[in-house]
Scaffold this motif. Structure first.
Motif, PDB file in Angstrom:
ATOM      1  N   GLY B 604       0.808  -1.213   0.000  1.00 49.30           N
ATOM      2  CA  GLY B 604       0.000   0.000   0.000  1.00 49.30           C
ATOM      3  C   GLY B 604       0.839   1.260   0.000  1.00 49.30           C
ATOM      4  O   GLY B 604       0.350   2.324   0.361  1.00 49.30           O
ATOM      5  N   TYR B 605       2.104   1.165  -0.407  1.00 51.91           N
ATOM      6  CA  TYR B 605       2.975   2.338  -0.571  1.00 51.91           C
ATOM      7  C   TYR B 605       3.161   3.124   0.707  1.00 51.91           C
ATOM      8  O   TYR B 605       3.075   4.346   0.728  1.00 51.91           O
ATOM      9  CB  TYR B 605       2.434   3.261  -1.687  1.00 51.91           C
ATOM     10  CG  TYR B 605       2.270   2.537  -2.991  1.00 51.91           C
ATOM     11  CD1 TYR B 605       3.373   2.273  -3.792  1.00 51.91           C
ATOM     12  CD2 TYR B 605       1.026   2.074  -3.411  1.00 51.91           C
ATOM     13  CE1 TYR B 605       3.243   1.577  -4.976  1.00 51.91           C
ATOM     14  CE2 TYR B 605       0.886   1.376  -4.598  1.00 51.91           C
ATOM     15  CZ  TYR B 605       1.997   1.128  -5.380  1.00 51.91           C
ATOM     16  OH  TYR B 605       1.867   0.436  -6.537  1.00 51.91           O
ATOM     17  N   ARG B 606       3.358   2.410   1.826  1.00 52.06           N
ATOM     18  CA  ARG B 606       3.576   3.120   3.084  1.00 52.06           C
ATOM     19  C   ARG B 606       5.030   2.941   3.506  1.00 52.06           C
ATOM     20  O   ARG B 606       5.528   1.809   3.569  1.00 52.06           O
ATOM     21  CB  ARG B 606       2.599   2.593   4.131  1.00 52.06           C
ATOM     22  CG  ARG B 606       1.157   3.034   3.799  1.00 52.06           C
ATOM     23  CD  ARG B 606       0.139   2.262   4.585  1.00 52.06           C
ATOM     24  NE  ARG B 606       0.122   0.856   4.229  1.00 52.06           N
ATOM     25  CZ  ARG B 606      -0.525  -0.082   4.912  1.00 52.06           C
ATOM     26  NH1 ARG B 606      -1.185   0.254   6.006  1.00 52.06           N
ATOM     27  NH2 ARG B 606      -0.505  -1.337   4.521  1.00 52.06           N
ATOM     28  N   HIS B 607       5.686   4.056   3.767  1.00 53.22           N
ATOM     29  CA  HIS B 607       7.130   4.002   3.993  1.00 53.22           C
ATOM     30  C   HIS B 607       7.467   3.190   5.231  1.00 53.22           C
ATOM     31  O   HIS B 607       6.768   3.252   6.246  1.00 53.22           O
ATOM     32  CB  HIS B 607       7.726   5.416   4.100  1.00 53.22           C
ATOM     33  CG  HIS B 607       9.203   5.432   3.862  1.00 53.22           C
ATOM     34  ND1 HIS B 607      10.108   5.268   4.873  1.00 53.22           N
ATOM     35  CD2 HIS B 607       9.921   5.539   2.717  1.00 53.22           C
ATOM     36  CE1 HIS B 607      11.342   5.291   4.363  1.00 53.22           C
ATOM     37  NE2 HIS B 607      11.245   5.458   3.053  1.00 53.22           N
ATOM     38  N   ILE B 608       8.555   2.462   5.119  1.00 58.26           N
ATOM     39  CA  ILE B 608       8.962   1.544   6.179  1.00 58.26           C
ATOM     40  C   ILE B 608       9.304   2.283   7.473  1.00 58.26           C
ATOM     41  O   ILE B 608       9.283   1.708   8.554  1.00 58.26           O
ATOM     42  CB  ILE B 608      10.170   0.692   5.668  1.00 58.26           C
ATOM     43  CG1 ILE B 608      10.491  -0.459   6.605  1.00 58.26           C
ATOM     44  CG2 ILE B 608      11.391   1.544   5.412  1.00 58.26           C
ATOM     45  CD1 ILE B 608       9.539  -1.597   6.521  1.00 58.26           C
ATOM     46  N   SER B 609       9.593   3.576   7.365  1.00 56.87           N
ATOM     47  CA  SER B 609       9.947   4.322   8.575  1.00 56.87           C
ATOM     48  C   SER B 609       8.701   4.777   9.337  1.00 56.87           C
ATOM     49  O   SER B 609       8.798   5.326  10.416  1.00 56.87           O
ATOM     50  CB  SER B 609      10.805   5.535   8.209  1.00 56.87           C
ATOM     51  OG  SER B 609      10.036   6.414   7.412  1.00 56.87           O
ATOM     52  N   ASP B 610       7.521   4.531   8.758  1.00 60.51           N
ATOM     53  CA  ASP B 610       6.298   4.973   9.413  1.00 60.51           C
ATOM     54  C   ASP B 610       5.919   4.002  10.533  1.00 60.51           C
ATOM     55  O   ASP B 610       5.573   2.843  10.293  1.00 60.51           O
ATOM     56  CB  ASP B 610       5.168   5.066   8.379  1.00 60.51           C
ATOM     57  CG  ASP B 610       3.879   5.554   9.003  1.00 60.51           C
ATOM     58  OD1 ASP B 610       3.902   6.635   9.598  1.00 60.51           O
ATOM     59  OD2 ASP B 610       2.869   4.836   8.912  1.00 60.51           O
ATOM     60  N   ASP B 611       5.984   4.486  11.770  1.00 62.35           N
ATOM     61  CA  ASP B 611       5.796   3.596  12.922  1.00 62.35           C
ATOM     62  C   ASP B 611       4.413   2.952  12.940  1.00 62.35           C
ATOM     63  O   ASP B 611       4.283   1.764  13.218  1.00 62.35           O
ATOM     64  CB  ASP B 611       6.008   4.368  14.231  1.00 62.35           C
ATOM     65  CG  ASP B 611       7.454   4.856  14.364  1.00 62.35           C
ATOM     66  OD1 ASP B 611       8.329   4.257  13.704  1.00 62.35           O
ATOM     67  OD2 ASP B 611       7.688   5.831  15.102  1.00 62.35           O
ATOM     68  N   ALA B 612       3.402   3.726  12.619  1.00 61.76           N
ATOM     69  CA  ALA B 612       2.042   3.198  12.699  1.00 61.76           C
ATOM     70  C   ALA B 612       1.856   2.029  11.731  1.00 61.76           C
ATOM     71  O   ALA B 612       1.239   1.014  12.059  1.00 61.76           O
ATOM     72  CB  ALA B 612       1.042   4.306  12.404  1.00 61.76           C
ATOM     73  N   THR B 613       2.403   2.175  10.527  1.00 60.24           N
ATOM     74  CA  THR B 613       2.256   1.112   9.537  1.00 60.24           C
ATOM     75  C   THR B 613       3.026  -0.131   9.968  1.00 60.24           C
ATOM     76  O   THR B 613       2.518  -1.250   9.895  1.00 60.24           O
ATOM     77  CB  THR B 613       2.781   1.584   8.164  1.00 60.24           C
ATOM     78  OG1 THR B 613       2.159   2.814   7.844  1.00 60.24           O
ATOM     79  CG2 THR B 613       2.490   0.558   7.096  1.00 60.24           C
TER      80      THR B 613
END
Ligand code: SF4
Ligand code: SF4
Ligand code: SF4
Ligand code: FES
Lengths: 82, 959
Positions: B604-613
């Protein structure tokens, strides 16, 4: 300068070239964000190492951006965890 | 299970919104205005006999079988060509109609062979059906008179007769069985748009022929199969049906070749595939197909397929067949050893754009959760990664904005760096249909692609740019639009960031971006650029379609942004008929990107650095995820050469053949200690592999593919995997061997996990797909029916972002040693690296890669058509045969890369897109000179490939 170092410098400069054409206030942050988002730690580590050795061949914008680029953990630490 | 019979309504649906009520055989029926009586009757369940009508084409009215009577009107009008009218009362069956129909059928049958029992169409012949429907009981005329049926009449040669044409590898044409209904001719014109067939002569003498009385294979025919599908008799028949017989059940599935994602009925007899027939309800293809999906599936049972796992210590050893358990254990041990020895980040995986979403999802999950790093990438890296980057920056999401139906509303189509008739044939057919209705076309491409001028299609503008100057030409187009006051300011004020727009507008308005200034290096006359810009900005709905000619450049991402800028400045976003449409190469490029195949992002194109994802996945998977981006393919290879990357699991990709600078790829692979290749065949990459895991074909598994319009299509299993396991099962077993607790019993469970973790897929499930046919993501609470068109009420990112696009010439420059520019592409009958299509009869159309060169450049070098030439760049050299043509401009040469012996990527360099490292395939400085045969590299390579394909205990397989 090793082959892969040369490649890394080339890539960093390519990124800088793009952001150089963007509004000046965004340029350095642009380079840093891009490298933070897409460069694997060992690539960033090498970039820092090269900068510490004088940063020869790097576009000044990369040097300016360096302060905003995230410093990865030291390589040894990673290997020990492996 | 049974055979899916699609209803043929006889004529296409009317798009009118006005409704009309009439009576047919005493039944009241309401249909849209403009509907034919035939279709109205069929919608009411009344089947009027017909032969020349089919709902894929406009009515023609030649067979006179579909007559009806209308109260108060004289005569017997043909129901296929007569539209409904309010209040009329129609009878489809009266004594008079019965008599006339029998008479018509009697005439048809009197000139038709009576070998029904042994005919290949037996059971699937409309002529038979109609004879039955009209109650034909005897035929008074024999074959003694003039006929098309017999080779000889009373000992004399019958000049009306013609022999079977079996030249096409996939279907035959038997003129003796033709009833001259012209459905094939119309299908070729209206559906395919090739105009390969004609009817010559009149009345009894009329006959169908391919081109100017050529055989099919030497004619313009592109073997799409539309005519075969349209033919009501056995005249045009699939050879597979002749050989096997009629199918008994069918399953709807999705083509595994290109990003159009055509839906097919796989028609089966037991587990034997009889034929693939495009499915009319397929929302991408609407009943059409190309030669690859329709016919080129023979690779799935090709003798070269490897069915047993194999292992070897060194790549110079012959392969050793092992059990699956041994293979899994070997990989698990090796990867653990390597990680222990060289660190957690020393291994990685590559997902496949040919495999299903579910399989791709599992591979990235294995890397992230099992290997504990983010070293996962996909072959989209080498094709459309700049699309992801560029569209994400400007619009906020990495996907095309439209569905394919949208082209029906387009007034001006702009094709940039794509060759749809070869790369995306079914889309090309739909585009050509729209162009024949009057839409305008602008082509921006170094080469004169077929669409520039072909039957009944001509581009208003062809801008033949020098390879590598995309950004310059697109910025010039923007310059014209802005400086001539053609910008859609109302749209921009409402949808985009106005101050960013002002900054950008001032930038493009600079005089050095004017067409007059850029002409010097783009090579395109300024007037053409101005004309094209005006047409796109003012010609109505403007839609941009682009391909790898945009992305595979050092400024690929910048070019995508320039395209997005153009769409925004003209307001061509957010409704049918407009938009920015990347034409994806392989079948599941879109899906593999969606599924988190890139090292920096989760599904879903969510960056790996995004904690919530990360947290969503960490909870579900029970692991801690690394928050740093991983290595991309080129970085993996660099790291391998450097000694910090040692193990790679590659599912369904052939990076040695498809990635640039073959020598560098080979060096990287050779430096690794465990390369695992999972594929159907011993591909080129497998020459450097230590473990080979046999793959399965799309016919052998369940799953989904996501096409270029974000459409999630079901892939359905029609036979058991010849290798024993679907690819998702292999990845799962491998994960289990590495200690992961995975227990998927069906791919639908993997999709459920995707839906649970990825907001744009929230409502997707196999049940839902079965119900809907297919859906386009985003498909969630906000868009339960999916999203055919994106950015309808505003951009995903909020305000559309204009970004300055400064042209930077590539460092790959011509000079005295390498004075020509090489650009690469593909051709219709072959697919990507050709591993599949080369193993089908498609090779009759493309047996080898050829080098296209302009007559002027050829003459200077003393090269004649068909000569062997040496093609050299600073990376390497190869040889292939020349094809002299003025399709390419002087100074430019062109080739395809479908055959491993050509090794076109020995030539390409390691320059790449600044943002994504997508390789610069489309520009390489080269020299061309006469040669007398394969280069040393080719010979060495062949020898090495032959050596590395040996399997212990087996005779060397002859390729
Ligand atoms: S196969 Fe397609 S291109 Fe060939 S004649 Fe038939 S419709 Fe035309
Ligand atoms: S080949 Fe088939 S479709 Fe074409 S005119 Fe003859 S019967 Fe009709
Ligand atoms: S290759 Fe593409 S156009 Fe051809 S049938 Fe398959 S999906 Fe359709
Ligand atoms: S079906 Fe109407 S005339 Fe042939």
């Amino acid at each position: 300068m090793s082959d892969t170092n040369a490649k890394l410098i080339y890539m960093a400069n390519q990124i800088a070239t793009f952001f150089q054409s963007q509004p000046a206030r965004e340029a350095a942050q642009g380079v840093a964000t891009h490298i933070n988002k897409y460069w694997e730690p060992r690539m960033r580590r090498k970039l820092f190492k090269h900068i510490e050795h004088g940063g020869e061949g790097l576009n000044p914008l990369v040097l300016e951006a360096a302060a905003k680029i995230r410093r990865p953990e030291a390589a040894e630490a990673v290997i020990n965890r492996g | 299970m049974s055979l899916i019979h699609e209803i043929d309504y006889g004529t296409p649906a009317s798009k009118s919104e006005k409704l009309v009520t009439l009576t047919i055989d005493g039944r009241e029926i309401t249909v849209p205005e403009g509907t034919s009586i035939m279709r109205a009757a069929m919608e009411a369940g009344i089947e009027v006999p017909k032969l020349c009508a089919s709902d894929m084409m406009e009515a023609f009215g030649s067979c006179r079988l579909c007559l009806v009577e209308i109260e108060g009107r004289a005569g017997m009008p043909a129901s296929c060509t007569t539209p409904v009218a309010a209040g009329i009362s129609v009878s489809t069956q009266t004594q008079r109609l019965k008599d006339v129909r029998r008479g018509v059928m009697e005439l048809y049958i009197s000139d038709h062979p009576l070998d029904c029992l042994t005919c290949a169409a037996n059971g699937d012949c409309e002529l038979q059906d109609m004879a039955g429907a009209v109650g034909l009981r005897d035929v008074r005329y024999g074959y003694d008179g003039a006929n098309h049926v017999k080779a000889r009449n009373n000992g004399e040669i019958n000049r009306q007769w013609a022999p079977k044409d079996e030249s096409n590898p996939y279907f035959t044409f038997d003129p003796a069985k033709c009833i001259v209904c012209s459905r094939c001719v119309r299908a070729c014109e209206e559906v395919q748009g090739t105009f390969a067939l004609t009817i010559s002569g009149r009345g009894f003498d009329s006959k169908v022929s391919a081109g100017m009385n050529e055989d099919f294979v030497s004619s313009e025919c592109v073997s799409c199969g539309a005519c075969v599908q349209a033919c009501p008799t056995a005249t045009l028949t699939e050879k597979s049906v002749i050989e096997i017989g009629q199918p008994e059940h069918s399953v709807v599935t999705t083509c595994a070749y290109c990003g159009v994602g055509c839906s097919f009925k796989a028609e089966m007899r037991g587990e034997e595939l009889v034929r693939m027939v495009p499915w009319k309800d397929g929302q991408a293809n609407r009943g059409h197909s190309c030669v690859k999906g329709r016919f080129a599936y023979g690779y799935s049972s090709h003798k070269d397929r490897i069915l047993n796992p194999m292992v070897r210590e060194k790549v110079t050893d012959p392969w050793r067949e092992v059990t699956w358990e041994e293979a899994y254990a070997h990989v698990a041990n090796e990867f653990r050893r390597i990680q222990y020895q060289y660190g957690r980040d020393s291994v990685g995986g590559i997902t496949s754009s040919r495999c299903t979403n579910e399989e791709t999802y599992l591979v990235q999950k294995l890397v992230r959760a099992g290997f504990g790093n983010n070293n996962v990438d996909t072959c989209a890296r080498v094709c459309h990664s700049p699309t992801g980057y560029g569209l994400n920056q400007t619009f906020g999401t990495s996907a095309g904005t439209q569905d394919f139906d949208s082209v029906e509303h387009t007034d001006v189509a702009v094709i940039i760096g794509a060759n749809p008739t070869d790369g995306h044939p079914v889309f090309a057919s739909r585009l050509k249909k729209r162009l024949r209705q009057g839409a305008k076309l602008i082509v921006i491409d170094p080469r004169r692609i077929d669409l520039v001028r072909s039957a009944h299609v001509e581009a208003s503008y062809h801008l033949p740019i020098k390879p590598g100057t995309n950004v310059a030409i697109l910025t010039s187009l923007a310059h014209v639009i802005v400086t001539e006051g053609l910008a859609n300011e109302a749209f921009i004020r409402e949808r985009c960031d106005w101050s960013e727009y002002e900054d950008w507008a001032a930038f493009v308005a600079e005089p050095y971006h004017s067409p007059e200034a850029t002409e010097a290096y783009t090579g395109v006359p300024a007037e053409l650029v101005r004309g094209a810009a005006r047409l796109y900005a003012t010609g109505g709905n403007g839609a941009i379609y682009y391909g790898l000619g945009v992305t595979e450049h050092s400024q690929g991402s910048t070019t995508v942004m320039a395209i997005a800028n153009l769409a925004m400045v003209t307001g061509n976003i957010g409704r049918p008929g407009v938009g920015v449409n990347p034409l994806r190469g392989q079948n599941n490029v879109q899906g593999s990107c969606d599924m988190g195949s890139f090292p920096h992002e989760l599904p879903g194109y969510r960056h790996i650095s995004d904690d919530a994802t990360r947290e969503i996945f960490e909870k579900l998977w029970g692991v801690t995820l690394n928050n740093e981006p991983g290595l991309r393919i080129p970085n993996m290879l660099d790291a391998a050469v450097e000694g910090t990357f040692k193990g790679l699991y590659i599912q369904g990709e052939d990076i040695l053949q498809s990635d640039p600078d073959t020598k560098h790829v080979a060096a990287g692979l050779a430096a690794m200690e465990c390369v695992v290749v999972q594929d159907l065949f011993l591909n080129e990459t497998a020459n450097y592999a230590h473990v080979f895991l046999p793959g399965s074909t799309f016919l052998e598994k369940d799953g989904t593919f996501t096409n270029a319009e974000r459409r999630i299509n079901r892939v359905r299993k029609v036979m058991r995997p010849k290798n024993g396991y679907a690819d998702w099962e292999v990845t799962q077993k491998l994960a289990q061997a590495m200690g992961l607790d995975w227990n998927y019993s069906h791919p639908s469970e993997i999709m459920d996990e995707i839906a649970a973790t990825t907001p744009t897929f929230a409502l997707v499930s196999y049940d839902y797909l079965d119900k809907m046919g297919s859906v386009q993501w985003p498909c969630n609470e906000k868009a339960p029916l999916g999203s055919p068109i994106m950015h309808v009420d505003g951009f995903v990112r909020g305000k559309g972002k204009f970004i300055r696009t400064e042209f930077v010439a590539t460092d790959e420059k011509t000079g005295p040693r390498f004075p020509l520019l090489l650009t690469t592409g593909r051709i219709l009958s072959q697919y990507n690296v050709g591993a599949q299509t080369r193993r089908t009869d498609n090779v009759v159309w493309h047996a080898e890669d050829r080098l296209e060169i302009h007559p002027h450049d050829a003459e200077q070098r003393g090269i004649r058509d068909g000569d062997w030439v040496r093609l050299a760049s600073r990376s390497g050299e190869t040889t292939l045969r020349a094809l002299i043509t003025d399709r390419v401009a002087p100074g430019v040469v062109y080739t395809t890369f479908h055959h491993p012996t050509t090794q076109a990527n020995v030539i390409t360099t390691d320059f790449s897109d600044w943002a994504t490292n997508c390789p610069e395939y489309k520009v390489t400085a080269v020299q061309v000179s006469p040669s007398n045969g394969p280069s040393d590299w080719q010979r060495d390579y062949d020898e090495q490939a032959r050596q590395s394909r040996r399997i212990a205990g087996k005779l060397e397989a002859a390729e």
